[in-house]
Design a protein around this motif. Structure first.
Motif, PDB file in Angstrom:
ATOM      1  N   UNK A   1      47.237 -11.755  50.131  1.00  0.00           N
ATOM      2  CA  UNK A   1      47.786 -13.081  50.377  1.00  0.00           C
ATOM      3  C   UNK A   1      46.607 -13.985  50.698  1.00  0.00           C
ATOM      4  N   UNK A   2      46.418 -14.995  49.883  1.00  0.00           N
ATOM      5  CA  UNK A   2      45.354 -15.959  50.114  1.00  0.00           C
ATOM      6  C   UNK A   2      45.912 -17.047  51.021  1.00  0.00           C
ATOM      7  N   UNK A   3      45.247 -17.241  52.148  1.00  0.00           N
ATOM      8  CA  UNK A   3      45.697 -18.215  53.143  1.00  0.00           C
ATOM      9  C   UNK A   3      44.630 -19.279  53.317  1.00  0.00           C
ATOM     10  N   UNK A   4      45.037 -20.522  53.169  1.00  0.00           N
ATOM     11  CA  UNK A   4      44.055 -21.590  53.288  1.00  0.00           C
ATOM     12  C   UNK A   4      44.721 -22.870  53.751  1.00  0.00           C
ATOM     13  N   UNK A   5      43.993 -23.621  54.547  1.00  0.00           N
ATOM     14  CA  UNK A   5      44.464 -24.943  54.946  1.00  0.00           C
ATOM     15  C   UNK A   5      43.817 -26.015  54.079  1.00  0.00           C
ATOM     16  N   UNK A   6      42.786 -25.643  53.324  1.00  0.00           N
ATOM     17  CA  UNK A   6      42.019 -26.619  52.556  1.00  0.00           C
ATOM     18  C   UNK A   6      42.252 -26.550  51.053  1.00  0.00           C
ATOM     19  N   UNK A   7      42.906 -25.525  50.577  1.00  0.00           N
ATOM     20  CA  UNK A   7      43.079 -25.359  49.130  1.00  0.00           C
ATOM     21  C   UNK A   7      44.029 -26.420  48.570  1.00  0.00           C
ATOM     22  N   UNK A   8      43.692 -26.895  47.399  1.00  0.00           N
ATOM     23  CA  UNK A   8      44.553 -27.839  46.696  1.00  0.00           C
ATOM     24  C   UNK A   8      45.640 -27.065  45.957  1.00  0.00           C
TER      25      UNK A   8
ATOM     26  N   UNK B   1      41.097 -15.505  53.609  1.00  0.00           N
ATOM     27  CA  UNK B   1      40.721 -16.923  53.649  1.00  0.00           C
ATOM     28  C   UNK B   1      39.917 -17.224  52.387  1.00  0.00           C
ATOM     29  N   UNK B   2      39.953 -18.447  51.914  1.00  0.00           N
ATOM     30  CA  UNK B   2      39.185 -18.811  50.720  1.00  0.00           C
ATOM     31  C   UNK B   2      37.762 -19.241  51.034  1.00  0.00           C
ATOM     32  N   UNK B   3      37.605 -20.064  52.042  1.00  0.00           N
ATOM     33  CA  UNK B   3      36.303 -20.666  52.306  1.00  0.00           C
ATOM     34  C   UNK B   3      35.630 -19.973  53.490  1.00  0.00           C
TER      35      UNK B   3
ATOM     36  N   UNK C   1      53.175 -19.740  59.118  1.00  0.00           N
ATOM     37  CA  UNK C   1      54.542 -19.588  59.590  1.00  0.00           C
ATOM     38  C   UNK C   1      54.580 -18.147  60.095  1.00  0.00           C
ATOM     39  N   UNK C   2      54.582 -17.966  61.390  1.00  0.00           N
ATOM     40  CA  UNK C   2      54.440 -16.637  61.999  1.00  0.00           C
ATOM     41  C   UNK C   2      55.541 -15.685  61.533  1.00  0.00           C
ATOM     42  N   UNK C   3      56.775 -16.156  61.498  1.00  0.00           N
ATOM     43  CA  UNK C   3      57.867 -15.279  61.064  1.00  0.00           C
ATOM     44  C   UNK C   3      57.672 -14.831  59.620  1.00  0.00           C
ATOM     45  N   UNK C   4      57.221 -15.741  58.751  1.00  0.00           N
ATOM     46  CA  UNK C   4      56.969 -15.379  57.348  1.00  0.00           C
ATOM     47  C   UNK C   4      55.824 -14.382  57.259  1.00  0.00           C
TER      48      UNK C   4
ATOM     49  N   UNK D   1      50.216 -16.749  48.028  1.00  0.00           N
ATOM     50  CA  UNK D   1      49.463 -17.727  48.812  1.00  0.00           C
ATOM     51  C   UNK D   1      50.310 -18.173  49.997  1.00  0.00           C
ATOM     52  N   UNK D   2      49.617 -18.563  51.063  1.00  0.00           N
ATOM     53  CA  UNK D   2      50.261 -19.103  52.262  1.00  0.00           C
ATOM     54  C   UNK D   2      49.407 -20.240  52.781  1.00  0.00           C
ATOM     55  N   UNK D   3      50.065 -21.201  53.401  1.00  0.00           N
ATOM     56  CA  UNK D   3      49.347 -22.296  54.040  1.00  0.00           C
ATOM     57  C   UNK D   3      48.973 -21.906  55.458  1.00  0.00           C
TER      58      UNK D   3
END
Length: 125
Positions: free
Chosen positions: A80-87, A54-56, A108-111, A102-104
């Motif tokens: 893998x950096x995963x974030x819902x807030x990253x631009x 996570x980033x934050x 995506x569970x399968x990914x 990176x992933x949002x």
């Protein structure tokens, strides 16, 4: 220490959910609530095939973790950096400066499962 995946996220529910999904896939998963806790685990000899970051986060955020690992490019390539807030510009910088995927969020569970298996098969090879 055998470890397939390290999940670094300050949200307990997120850590535990991702861990449960990956453990059902037969993967060994460790959890850390921030970058500092993750670095402590890595300092004890763990070298996971995949780090989901996570980033934050409080204490040590994902940016500081990436900087602390800059001298370990192989580790960064397994991150893998995963974030819902990253631009989008932040995510592009992460890919360019650190070589991470990176992933949002939400995932995506399968990914996520596919990425984890790919990373862990490379570790075993």
């Amino acid at each position: 220490m055998k470890l397939d995946v390290l999940v670094v996220d300050d949200c307990r529910d997120m850590r535990e959910t991702v861990a449960a999904i990956l453990q059902r896939q037969g993967l060994e998963v460790a959890l850390a609530e921030n970058g500092q806790a993750a670095l402590a685990l890595l300092a004890r000899g763990a070298e996971p095939g995949l780090i989901i970051l996570d980033l934050r986060m409080p204490v040590m955020d994902g940016w500081a973790f990436l900087e602390a690992c800059r001298d370990r490019p192989a580790r960064l390539k397994r991150t893998v950096v995963a974030s819902s807030l990253a631009r989008p510009a932040e995510l592009a910088r992460i890919r360019a400066d650190y070589g991470c995927r990176t992933m949002d969020k939400p995932f995506d569970i399968e990914a996520l499962i596919r990425i984890a298996h790919e990373a862990c098969s490379k570790l075993a090879a």
